[in-house]
Design a protein around this motif. Structure first.
Motif, PDB file in Angstrom:
ATOM      1  N   ASN A  69       3.344  -3.532   8.470  1.00  0.00           N
ATOM      2  CA  ASN A  69       2.611  -3.059   7.290  1.00  0.00           C
ATOM      3  C   ASN A  69       3.434  -3.305   6.031  1.00  0.00           C
ATOM      4  OD1 ASN A  69       0.674  -2.086   9.019  1.00  0.00           O
ATOM      5  ND2 ASN A  69       1.272   0.062   8.867  1.00  0.00           N
ATOM      6  N   ASP A  99       4.456   2.309  16.848  1.00  0.00           N
ATOM      7  CA  ASP A  99       4.283   2.783  15.475  1.00  0.00           C
ATOM      8  C   ASP A  99       5.394   2.212  14.589  1.00  0.00           C
ATOM      9  OD1 ASP A  99       3.334   4.141  13.312  1.00  0.00           O
ATOM     10  OD2 ASP A  99       3.792   6.151  14.048  1.00  0.00           O
ATOM     11  N   THR A 106      -1.175  -1.868  11.549  1.00  0.00           N
ATOM     12  CA  THR A 106      -2.037  -0.808  12.066  1.00  0.00           C
ATOM     13  C   THR A 106      -3.400  -1.375  12.453  1.00  0.00           C
ATOM     14  OG1 THR A 106      -0.893   0.786  10.682  1.00  0.00           O
ATOM     15  CG2 THR A 106      -3.070   1.435  11.475  1.00  0.00           C
ATOM     16  N   GLY A 140      -2.105   5.920  12.703  1.00  0.00           N
ATOM     17  CA  GLY A 140      -2.948   4.905  13.337  1.00  0.00           C
ATOM     18  C   GLY A 140      -3.581   5.439  14.609  1.00  0.00           C
ATOM     19  N   ARG A 142       4.563  -1.466  14.053  1.00  0.00           N
ATOM     20  CA  ARG A 142       3.427  -1.773  13.168  1.00  0.00           C
ATOM     21  C   ARG A 142       3.727  -1.346  11.735  1.00  0.00           C
ATOM     22  NH1 ARG A 142       0.833   2.616  16.544  1.00  0.00           N
ATOM     23  NH2 ARG A 142       0.532   4.376  15.163  1.00  0.00           N
ATOM     24  N   SER A 148       5.173   4.366   6.119  1.00  0.00           N
ATOM     25  CA  SER A 148       5.171   3.483   4.954  1.00  0.00           C
ATOM     26  C   SER A 148       5.437   4.264   3.678  1.00  0.00           C
ATOM     27  CB  SER A 148       3.817   2.786   4.797  1.00  0.00           C
ATOM     28  OG  SER A 148       3.548   1.984   5.896  1.00  0.00           O
ATOM     29  N   ILE A 165       1.837   7.700   7.330  1.00  0.00           N
ATOM     30  CA  ILE A 165       2.787   8.594   7.993  1.00  0.00           C
ATOM     31  C   ILE A 165       2.814   8.273   9.492  1.00  0.00           C
ATOM     32  CG2 ILE A 165       2.597  10.503   6.368  1.00  0.00           C
ATOM     33  CD1 ILE A 165       0.522  11.737   8.259  1.00  0.00           C
ATOM     34  N   ALA A 212       8.929   5.001  10.717  1.00  0.00           N
ATOM     35  CA  ALA A 212       7.509   4.850  11.074  1.00  0.00           C
ATOM     36  C   ALA A 212       6.613   5.451   9.995  1.00  0.00           C
ATOM     37  CB  ALA A 212       7.203   5.470  12.441  1.00  0.00           C
TER      38      ALA A 212
HETATM   39  N1  ASP Z   1       2.886   4.816  10.636  1.00  0.00           N
HETATM   40  C1  ASP Z   1       2.089   3.822   9.981  1.00  0.00           C
HETATM   41  C2  ASP Z   1       2.522   3.669   8.524  1.00  0.00           C
HETATM   42  O1  ASP Z   1       3.058   4.586   7.959  1.00  0.00           O
HETATM   43  C3  ASP Z   1       0.627   4.091  10.068  1.00  0.00           C
HETATM   44  C4  ASP Z   1       0.216   4.057  11.514  1.00  0.00           C
HETATM   45  O2  ASP Z   1       0.390   5.041  12.220  1.00  0.00           O
HETATM   46  O3  ASP Z   1      -0.239   3.000  11.967  1.00  0.00           O
HETATM   47  O4  ASP Z   1       2.328   2.632   7.958  1.00  0.00           O
END
Ligand code: ASP
Length: 422
Positions: free
Chosen positions: A392, A385, A311, A356, A388, A274, A352, A272
């Protein structure tokens, strides 16, 4: 049988998938048997070690990769064109994702009749949400070394971009020396990354086991409609919108790209994050999909930090869900504000876990919705999370392939024809 074993042996994505399946089984079993602590106290260490190893390479990898990549973009004109294409892709796909979410949430109306679970919003969530303006200002570091030490990615990217660009403006002897030095550093970092990635199946097994042992599945039923809306939107974006762009603009097979990027997609699902996944994404894009360092080094680190389609979609659905659950009417103008703030929040969100959710406060404030509404989303945030974050990542990967192809990287069509395992 022999062929199955051979596929598992050579296919990192299969090994990771098996690790995940074991993680779910062991996490669920330990939770049921009342020994969940056994997983969270002991097995989880393996996941933590894997995450730490990935984080260890992020900063040097970004610096080396960006500088060596930018020195390959010879003229300022090339640089301008690449930036425009990349920015256009980021904003276009994020808006498409938000609109998908907005249409679905208006059709399904998951918030109507949703139970107002009496959960408190952790106070620090609201405090932690930096304003979008803040994030934009912080792109320029006052001290690049401090940003590197703090692992603050955006300023590191900004400084590396400028540094790489001006390396190409120095006298030939300096230019050659510096370019070779950063290329050599990049080679080393890439090999180190590949070494860490070999442990992905074990690390991911532990991360998933920990999540399942800790949270279980009991929070899902009361929020099933909300989860279904977010997941349907994410699936639409990942399996219809982005593949259409790949086919129509990039003339690239989405399936082959998906297969090439699968270890990275599975890693973003499990972590979770990126940014933690970025080293894996760069490795897959270059070594499995065959995209040049020139393009990946520019599009991927930036994308991991600011291009978050999943996100953005989630922000929009969640804000509308809260309004519906509290019975608050949202006008068309307010929906417009939600679209815009969801875009900005996705750009500003850190790469992180839970970032979001933290950014939700910005949207809720912008349209005057109750901040306690975030408490409604907490129980199922982790699993959404994970999803998404994968979207991402998938958007960053598709964008990199599309930009590379439109930059004339025709080798992509050939390389995609045969799947090269790492
Ligand atoms: N965890 C997602 C990311 O790292 C960001 C989010 O919390 O939406 O892309």
């Amino acid at each position: 049988m022999k062929r199955i074993f051979a596929a598992i042996k050579s296919g990192l994505h299969w090994q990771i998938a098996i690790g995940m399946a074991f993680g779910i089984a062991i996490g669920a079993f330990a939770r049921e048997a009342g020994v969940g602590y056994w997983v969270t106290d002991y097995v989880a260490v393996l996941g933590t070690l894997f995450l730490r190893a990935l984080r260890m390479v992020i900063v040097p990898l970004i610096v080396a990769s960006m500088i060596s990549g930018i020195t390959g973009i010879a003229s300022g004109k090339d640089f301008g064109r690449l930036s425009l294409k990349t920015a256009g892709y980021y904003v276009g796909t994020s808006l498409a994702a938000i609109l998908t979410g907005l249409i679905l949430v208006n059709l399904i109306k998951p918030g109507i009749g949703a139970p107002l679970l009496l959960q408190q919003t952790p106070e620090d969530l609201a405090e932690r949400a930096a304003t979008v303006g803040d994030t934009l200002l912080r792109i320029i570091p006052t001290n690049p070394l401090k940003s590197m030490i703090d692992g603050d990615i955006l300023p590191v990217i900004f400084f590396s971009l400028l540094f790489g660009f001006f390396v190409t403006r120095t006298a030939e002897s300096y230019r050659i020396r510096l370019t070779e030095w950063f290329q050599a550093l990049f080679e080393v970092m890439m090999r180190l990354t590949q070494f860490i990635i070999r442990f992905a199946p074990i690390g991911i097994f532990a991360l998933i086991a920990e999540i399942v042992a800790e949270t279980g599945f009991s929070a899902f039923p009361p929020l099933a409609a909300y989860m279904a809306t977010v997941i349907t939107g994410l699936a639409f974006h990942a399996f219809i919108t982005l593949p259409l762009l790949l086919i129509l603009i990039g003339k690239i097979s989405p399936w082959k790209l998906f297969k090439a990027m699968s270890p990275s997609l599975l890693t973003s699902f499990s972590t979770a994050s990126s940014s933690a996944t970025l080293p894996v994404t760069m490795d897959c894009a270059e070594n499995r999909a065959g995209i040049s360092n020139k393009v990946t080094s520019f599009v991927l680190p930036l994308g991991a930090t600011i291009n978050m389609d999943g996100t953005a979609l989630y922000e929009c659905v969640a804000a509308m869900f809260i309004a519906q659950a509290y019975g608050i009417e949202i006008t068309l103008l307010q929906q417009g504000i939600i679209v815009l703030t969801a875009l900005l929040a996705s750009i500003g969100a850190a790469a992180i876990p839970m970032a979001g959710l933290v950014m939700m406060t910005i949207i809720l404030k912008a349209v005057g919705l109750p901040l306690e509404g975030i408490g409604l989303l907490l129980a199922v945030d982790r699993v959404l999370d994970m999803m998404r974050t994968s979207v991402n990542n998938w958007s960053d990967s598709s964008g990199t392939a599309i930009v590379a192809k439109t930059e004339g990287e025709d080798q992509l069509s050939v390389l995609f024809a045969k799947d090269k395992p790492i």
